[in-house]
Motif scaffolding. Structure first.
Motif, PDB file in Angstrom:
ATOM      1  N   SER A  90       0.675  -1.066  -0.036  1.00 22.79           N
ATOM      2  CA  SER A  90      -0.039   0.161  -0.025  1.00 22.79           C
ATOM      3  C   SER A  90       0.919   1.247   0.050  1.00 22.79           C
ATOM      4  N   ARG A  91       2.004   1.097   0.550  1.00 27.66           N
ATOM      5  CA  ARG A  91       2.752   2.351   0.796  1.00 27.66           C
ATOM      6  C   ARG A  91       3.375   2.727  -0.573  1.00 27.66           C
ATOM      7  N   ARG A  92       3.710   1.664  -1.556  1.00 24.97           N
ATOM      8  CA  ARG A  92       4.320   1.877  -2.704  1.00 24.97           C
ATOM      9  C   ARG A  92       3.055   2.240  -3.681  1.00 24.97           C
ATOM     10  N   THR A  93       1.758   2.152  -3.587  1.00 28.69           N
ATOM     11  CA  THR A  93       0.687   2.554  -4.208  1.00 28.69           C
ATOM     12  C   THR A  93       0.642   4.037  -4.136  1.00 28.69           C
ATOM     13  N   THR A  94       0.712   4.251  -2.786  1.00 31.65           N
ATOM     14  CA  THR A  94       0.942   5.845  -2.548  1.00 31.65           C
ATOM     15  C   THR A  94       1.898   6.604  -3.045  1.00 31.65           C
ATOM     16  N   GLN A  95       3.018   6.001  -3.073  1.00 30.13           N
ATOM     17  CA  GLN A  95       4.293   6.800  -3.756  1.00 30.13           C
ATOM     18  C   GLN A  95       4.037   6.708  -5.446  1.00 30.13           C
ATOM     19  N   LEU A  96       3.563   5.786  -6.000  1.00 29.92           N
ATOM     20  CA  LEU A  96       3.279   5.883  -7.232  1.00 29.92           C
ATOM     21  C   LEU A  96       2.341   6.926  -7.492  1.00 29.92           C
ATOM     22  N   MET A  97       0.884   6.973  -7.137  1.00 34.50           N
ATOM     23  CA  MET A  97       0.037   7.873  -7.321  1.00 34.50           C
ATOM     24  C   MET A  97       0.583   9.441  -6.880  1.00 34.50           C
ATOM     25  N   ALA A  98       1.452   9.531  -5.885  1.00 34.13           N
ATOM     26  CA  ALA A  98       1.998  10.889  -5.785  1.00 34.13           C
ATOM     27  C   ALA A  98       2.930  11.367  -6.735  1.00 34.13           C
ATOM     28  N   GLY A  99       3.799  10.296  -7.335  1.00 36.45           N
ATOM     29  CA  GLY A  99       4.666  10.575  -8.262  1.00 36.45           C
ATOM     30  C   GLY A  99       4.070  11.050  -9.635  1.00 36.45           C
ATOM     31  N   GLY A 100       2.863  10.328  -9.761  1.00 31.01           N
ATOM     32  CA  GLY A 100       2.244  10.590 -11.008  1.00 31.01           C
ATOM     33  C   GLY A 100       1.472  11.825 -11.120  1.00 31.01           C
ATOM     34  N   ILE A 101       1.043  12.384  -9.824  1.00 29.37           N
ATOM     35  CA  ILE A 101       0.360  13.463  -9.758  1.00 29.37           C
ATOM     36  C   ILE A 101       1.285  14.749  -9.777  1.00 29.37           C
ATOM     37  N   VAL A 102       2.622  14.483  -9.340  1.00 29.42           N
ATOM     38  CA  VAL A 102       3.559  15.660  -9.200  1.00 29.42           C
ATOM     39  C   VAL A 102       3.989  15.784 -11.226  1.00 29.42           C
ATOM     40  N   ILE A 103       4.278  14.547 -11.431  1.00 26.01           N
ATOM     41  CA  ILE A 103       4.627  14.556 -12.837  1.00 26.01           C
ATOM     42  C   ILE A 103       3.543  15.213 -13.917  1.00 26.01           C
ATOM     43  N   LEU A 104       2.281  15.054 -13.614  1.00 30.36           N
ATOM     44  CA  LEU A 104       1.226  15.440 -14.456  1.00 30.36           C
ATOM     45  C   LEU A 104       1.025  16.769 -14.241  1.00 30.36           C
ATOM     46  N   VAL A 105       1.142  17.291 -12.984  1.00 33.95           N
ATOM     47  CA  VAL A 105       1.115  18.874 -12.756  1.00 33.95           C
ATOM     48  C   VAL A 105       2.085  19.596 -13.358  1.00 33.95           C
ATOM     49  N   LEU A 106       3.588  18.928 -13.338  1.00 40.55           N
ATOM     50  CA  LEU A 106       4.472  19.571 -13.934  1.00 40.55           C
ATOM     51  C   LEU A 106       4.351  19.609 -15.408  1.00 40.55           C
ATOM     52  N   GLY A 107       3.799  18.564 -16.138  1.00 39.61           N
ATOM     53  CA  GLY A 107       3.478  18.548 -17.323  1.00 39.61           C
ATOM     54  C   GLY A 107       2.490  19.760 -17.849  1.00 39.61           C
ATOM     55  N   LEU A 108       1.375  19.735 -16.987  1.00 38.57           N
ATOM     56  CA  LEU A 108       0.532  20.897 -17.381  1.00 38.57           C
ATOM     57  C   LEU A 108       1.159  22.344 -17.205  1.00 38.57           C
ATOM     58  N   MET A 157       8.323  17.688 -24.602  1.00 35.67           N
ATOM     59  CA  MET A 157       8.393  17.310 -23.092  1.00 35.67           C
ATOM     60  C   MET A 157       7.184  17.400 -22.389  1.00 35.67           C
ATOM     61  N   PRO A 158       6.670  18.426 -22.420  1.00 35.58           N
ATOM     62  CA  PRO A 158       5.203  18.451 -21.531  1.00 35.58           C
ATOM     63  C   PRO A 158       4.585  17.171 -21.980  1.00 35.58           C
ATOM     64  N   MET A 159       4.200  16.516 -23.206  1.00 28.53           N
ATOM     65  CA  MET A 159       3.390  15.658 -23.437  1.00 28.53           C
ATOM     66  C   MET A 159       4.146  14.229 -22.801  1.00 28.53           C
ATOM     67  N   VAL A 160       5.401  14.280 -22.817  1.00 28.37           N
ATOM     68  CA  VAL A 160       6.116  13.127 -22.225  1.00 28.37           C
ATOM     69  C   VAL A 160       5.863  13.076 -20.746  1.00 28.37           C
ATOM     70  N   LEU A 161       5.765  14.300 -20.124  1.00 27.40           N
ATOM     71  CA  LEU A 161       5.414  14.393 -18.788  1.00 27.40           C
ATOM     72  C   LEU A 161       4.069  14.009 -18.454  1.00 27.40           C
ATOM     73  N   VAL A 162       2.860  14.591 -19.343  1.00 30.73           N
ATOM     74  CA  VAL A 162       1.586  14.223 -18.992  1.00 30.73           C
ATOM     75  C   VAL A 162       1.369  12.713 -19.208  1.00 30.73           C
ATOM     76  N   GLY A 163       1.654  12.235 -20.371  1.00 31.75           N
ATOM     77  CA  GLY A 163       1.494  10.863 -20.709  1.00 31.75           C
ATOM     78  C   GLY A 163       1.998   9.977 -19.524  1.00 31.75           C
ATOM     79  N   SER A 164       3.357  10.215 -18.984  1.00 32.65           N
ATOM     80  CA  SER A 164       3.891   9.374 -18.039  1.00 32.65           C
ATOM     81  C   SER A 164       3.309   9.599 -16.633  1.00 32.65           C
ATOM     82  N   GLY A 165       2.784  10.867 -16.200  1.00 28.96           N
ATOM     83  CA  GLY A 165       2.031  11.043 -15.205  1.00 28.96           C
ATOM     84  C   GLY A 165       0.645  10.321 -15.238  1.00 28.96           C
ATOM     85  N   LEU A 166      -0.025  10.320 -16.171  1.00 29.11           N
ATOM     86  CA  LEU A 166      -1.237   9.550 -16.531  1.00 29.11           C
ATOM     87  C   LEU A 166      -1.080   8.028 -15.995  1.00 29.11           C
TER      88      LEU A 166
END
Length: 538
Positions: free
Chosen positions: A351-369, A386-395
């Motif tokens: 569960s801890r890793r799930t939270t970390q993945l979700m947090a990482g995805g949100i940060v990367i997605l926001v940076l892309g936007l 590069m913004p597309m790469v970040l948004v796709g990876s965050g999603l």
């Protein structure tokens, strides 16, 4: 068999009293089976049909509309009828997968898809075309939710993340490949292009009983018709209102159906609280992990809609890309969304890793936007990769754990409806992104449009007419509205659209960041609830 104990509030007259239920991490008897090597990739290919079908239909809509002389409300209905039919029936299809043998229902859905698109492809008039598209919408929704649920059945609990990563990879990869083929076919004949999805469904049919195991039915389940009808009505009303968002958030065409949908969803919750056998326990909404899955799904689909729709409009309206060039231009976004799901699935575990993945995805997605928010009318394509790469990876980092949460939180007998609710929340988030982004681009861009038009040095009468035309192009994002305008006016329009898009992407980043933070907080609460349940069980 791996089990866990969960406390849900009892329904009906015992509402509010704790009810201890035992639930498996995935579903009933199939959990101990090893992941089948080809089953999950095959399920990803099946799920891609739900993305391919509307993509191809949207590509051929203009030519089909011309062939059947569809205009105004009829053309608008043709564009949305598949989505509305899917929204109205997706939870029912999930229920049928639980009550009947899921593999048989999936085969029936593929046959229904062949029939629906076959009717639309051979239709002699608009009426049969609309009927075929509605049938196809119901079918692709069923294929998506059933294939997603089966991933949990054919995968071991400790392999669920990896399986979902592969499922996402094949879903997006199939969508990319088939959409490009569909676009090429549409250049020759819109009827030929509509035959692509039925052909793919027919090719998948013989492999289905070979690659997927038999899954036990539960004929004791009874349909909760008041709940199914009320949530179907709520989604259809809300999506109908959103389809009129271009007319303004204060227009009756938007407000009446949208607010009616929200009110009806509240009525749905009240109905479900009093039902002895609801679609799924209402107490799930009080579980942190389940609500985190809902909120993160809304956030990611909101972001997906904003980026996919508005970059397409930007490249066509401002930089004059053709539709085929736009499809190729968005490949970095789609490829990263597809490929990124594989490492996300492999990393997911505790569960801890799930939270970390979700947090990482949100940060990367926001940076892309935020990076996208630096967009200007003369921004080169390379500056947007590069913004597309970040948004796709965050999603991708968000999608895999979010999907797993829906599977893991499903109580016995409700796997189908709970996993189908993932599609419902996704449609809700995408609709919000679609409506809000269009309105915000128009609003931000139009704020100083009048002053820019007056700078052209034209007369007051002429500038008023010109401003009206530019506003029409800005609000609709349609190139046709810009035809016949002076070169300087087109330059004003493109600069205005780009500035409106920049403001929209900035707001989108803030919205996604806020929803992401709420999701993470709910995940923490959910994990604390699980710890309390484990202590109670001990």
């Amino acid at each position: 068999m791996i089990v866990r104990l969960v406390r849900y509030g009892a329904p009906g007259p015992n509402a509010g009293k704790p009810l201890l239920l035992m639930t498996t991490l995935i579903d009933h008897p199939m959990k101990a089976q090893p992941t089948r090597a080809l089953a999950v990739p095959f399920l990803g290919v099946l799920a891609s049909l739900q993305l391919i079908d509307p993509s191809v239909a949207n590509t051929v809509l203009v030519k089909a509309g011309q062939a059947f002389e569809m205009q105004g409300a009829t053309l608008s209905l043709a564009a949305s009828i598949s989505t509305l039919a899917q929204a109205a029936t997706v939870l029912l299809m999930g229920f049928l997968g639980d009550r009947l043998e899921r593999r048989q229902v999936l085969m029936a859905a593929l046959l229904m898809l062949i029939a629906g698109d076959g009717i639309a492809m051979a239709a002699p008039d608009a009426g049969l075309f609309l009927l075929g598209r509605a049938v196809a919408g119901i079918a692709v929704g069923a294929v998506l939710v059933l294939s997603f649920a089966v991933v949990g059945v054919v995968s071991r609990p400790d392999q669920l993340g990896k399986a979902l990563g592969v499922w996402h990879l094949l879903t997006i990869t199939g969508f990319i490949a088939a959409s490009l083929i569909g676009g090429l076919l549409a250049n020759h004949s819109w009827r030929l292009a509509l035959g692509l999805v039925p052909l793919l469904a027919a090719l998948c049919l013989p492999f289905l009983p070979v690659l997927l195991p038999e899954m036990p039915a539960n004929p004791k389940l009874r349909a909760d018709w008041p709940g199914l009808v009320s949530i179907a009505g709520a989604m259809v009303l809300f999506l109908t209102g959103v389809s009129h968002a271009a007319k303004g958030f204060t227009s009756p065409q938007f407000l009446v159906p949208s607010l009616s949908g929200v009110v009806l969803f509240g009525v749905h919750l009240l109905i479900e609280r009093s039902r002895q056998e609801p679609i799924f326990p209402v107490a799930l909404y009080r579980r942190g992990c389940f609500t985190a899955a809902i909120v993160s799904g809304i956030a990611s689909n909101f972001a997906w809609a904003v980026v996919q729709l508005q970059t397409s409009n930007f490249w066509q309206l401002v930089q004059h890309f053709s539709t085929s060039q736009v499809a190729l231009a968005q490949l970095p976004l789609l490829v990263c969304f597809a490929v990124g799901a594989v490492p996300a699935g492999r990393l997911m575990g505790a569960s801890r890793r799930t939270t970390q993945l979700m947090a990482g995805g949100i940060v990367i997605l926001v940076l892309g936007l935020l990076w996208f928010a630096a967009i200007r009318a003369d921004s080169s394509y390379g500056s947007l990769v590069m913004p597309m790469v970040l948004v796709g990876s965050g999603l991708a980092l968000i999608a895999v754990p979010q999907s797993a949460l829906f599977v893991q939180e499903a109580p016995p007998g409700s796997l189908g409806p709970v996993t189908a609710f993932r599609t419902t929340t996704g449609q809700f988030g995408f609709a919000l992104g679609f409506a809000a982004s269009g309105a915000m681009v128009d609003g931000f861009g139009s704020a100083n449009l009048h002053q820019q038009v007056l700078k052209l040095g034209s007369t007051t009468v002429w500038s008023s007419e010109l401003e009206a035309k530019v506003r029409a192009a800005l609000g609709s994002g349609m190139l046709g509205h810009a035809k016949g305008l002076p070169d300087k006016a087109i330059q004003v329009m493109t600069d205005t659209y780009a500035s409106g898009l920049a403001g929209t992407l900035l707001v989108a980043a803030l919205v996604v960041g806020l929803l992401g933070a709420i999701s993470l907080l709910l995940l923490v609460i959910g994990h604390q609830q699980q710890v309390i349940e484990q202590r109670t069980r001990a």
